[in-house]
Design a protein around this motif. Sequence first.
Motif, PDB file in Angstrom:
ATOM      1  N   ASN A 111       0.811  -1.213   0.000  1.00 13.09           N
ATOM      2  CA  ASN A 111       0.000   0.000   0.000  1.00 13.09           C
ATOM      3  C   ASN A 111       0.847   1.267   0.000  1.00 13.09           C
ATOM      4  O   ASN A 111       0.405   2.307  -0.515  1.00 13.09           O
ATOM      5  N   ASN A 112       2.051   1.198   0.570  1.00 14.28           N
ATOM      6  CA  ASN A 112       2.918   2.377   0.545  1.00 14.28           C
ATOM      7  C   ASN A 112       3.344   2.706  -0.881  1.00 14.28           C
ATOM      8  O   ASN A 112       3.415   3.881  -1.267  1.00 14.28           O
ATOM      9  N   ARG A 155       0.419   4.352  -2.539  1.00 14.88           N
ATOM     10  CA  ARG A 155       0.269   5.751  -2.105  1.00 14.88           C
ATOM     11  C   ARG A 155       1.319   6.647  -2.748  1.00 14.88           C
ATOM     12  O   ARG A 155       1.040   7.783  -3.131  1.00 14.88           O
ATOM     13  N   ASP A 156       2.562   6.136  -2.838  1.00 16.36           N
ATOM     14  CA  ASP A 156       3.653   6.945  -3.377  1.00 16.36           C
ATOM     15  C   ASP A 156       3.539   7.157  -4.883  1.00 16.36           C
ATOM     16  O   ASP A 156       4.050   8.144  -5.416  1.00 16.36           O
ATOM     17  N   CYS A 202       0.501   6.331  -7.086  1.00 16.34           N
ATOM     18  CA  CYS A 202      -0.791   6.469  -7.772  1.00 16.34           C
ATOM     19  C   CYS A 202      -1.635   7.603  -7.202  1.00 16.34           C
ATOM     20  O   CYS A 202      -1.592   7.887  -6.005  1.00 16.34           O
ATOM     21  N   ASP A 203      -2.414   8.242  -8.072  1.00 10.66           N
ATOM     22  CA  ASP A 203      -3.345   9.269  -7.614  1.00 10.66           C
ATOM     23  C   ASP A 203      -4.791   8.780  -7.632  1.00 10.66           C
ATOM     24  O   ASP A 203      -5.701   9.481  -7.201  1.00 10.66           O
ATOM     25  N   THR A 224      -6.655   7.985  -4.147  1.00 11.96           N
ATOM     26  CA  THR A 224      -5.837   6.955  -3.516  1.00 11.96           C
ATOM     27  C   THR A 224      -6.053   6.868  -2.009  1.00 11.96           C
ATOM     28  O   THR A 224      -6.316   5.785  -1.469  1.00 11.96           O
ATOM     29  N   ASP A 225      -5.913   7.985  -1.307  1.00 12.49           N
ATOM     30  CA  ASP A 225      -6.003   7.946   0.158  1.00 12.49           C
ATOM     31  C   ASP A 225      -7.352   7.421   0.627  1.00 12.49           C
ATOM     32  O   ASP A 225      -7.433   6.628   1.573  1.00 12.49           O
ATOM     33  N   VAL A 253      -7.603   3.452  -0.373  1.00  9.93           N
ATOM     34  CA  VAL A 253      -6.682   2.626   0.401  1.00  9.93           C
ATOM     35  C   VAL A 253      -7.088   2.588   1.873  1.00  9.93           C
ATOM     36  O   VAL A 253      -7.009   1.535   2.524  1.00  9.93           O
ATOM     37  N   GLU A 308      -7.861  -0.794   3.874  1.00 13.87           N
ATOM     38  CA  GLU A 308      -7.137  -1.172   5.086  1.00 13.87           C
ATOM     39  C   GLU A 308      -8.094  -1.394   6.253  1.00 13.87           C
ATOM     40  O   GLU A 308      -7.881  -2.285   7.085  1.00 13.87           O
TER      41      GLU A 308
END
Length: 277
Positions: free
Chosen positions: A240-241, A244-245, A247-248, A264-265, A268, A272
């Motif tokens: 997932n990191n 996050r780093d 993909c938008d 993304t945020d 994800v 989670e």
Amino acid sequence: MADGVAPTKPAAAGPEPGSAAPSDGTPVPTVIVDGLHVVYRIYGAGTGHGNATAALRRLLLRQGSPNVQTVHAVKGVSFTAYRGEAIGIIGSNGSGKTTLLKAIAGLLPPERGKVYTDGQPSLLGVNAALMNDLTGATNVILGGLAMGMTREEVRERYQGIVDFSGINEKDDFISLPMRTYSSGMAARLRFSIAAAKNHDVLLIDEALATGDRAFQKRSEARIRELRKEAGTVFLVSHNNNSIRDTCDRVIWLERGELLMDGPTDEVVAAYEEHTNK
């Protein structure tokens, strides 16, 4: 148009594949997935030995196989991807992520629905197919040519591909046959070859999970460059990191169904919470 993967051509006044978005800022679609269903059929499952004779008898008598197992891997998925996007695809094991990538690449026929692409999708590890008995150096050349590079382009980018992969950081592995490589080394070289070319649509399956953190950072930076160069990137990863780093936007699949498609945020975080990660 028949069901399947159909490369679409922009209208005469529209942008060519790989070009920038129109000056009015209108997003340019690169992939349209419309009500996609993908079904695997496994013939003769559980029939034991002697299948060839039984199969021939059924063919001669025009009988269907009594032992056909079906797996409905993707169920009615729809979305549109746009030029310049990096889209993560997440979900638990067996949720249909890799199947979706293969369908977009044209490697799996839809049972129902359609996939339209503007430009040629490139599935990492397929377009840059490597041969175990050949050296890494030869595979770099053949992989580049297989992706449509000219010999001059391959020569110009050769050293950059080797340096990016990190294959030679500890020894001259690029001169050794691919069968001597670890799975991680081979995956890094495949990614490096594929990332050396600008793609209309680049499909990456778990590439960033391979190699040390330094290589992952280089991979993430290269994906950002591909986005700036007007490509569209799809990334399947359980990290997932990395999602996050890189993909938008994220698409969340479970049991072949699309559960969420959004920033993304937001997606994800929901994933989670669902998986208690």
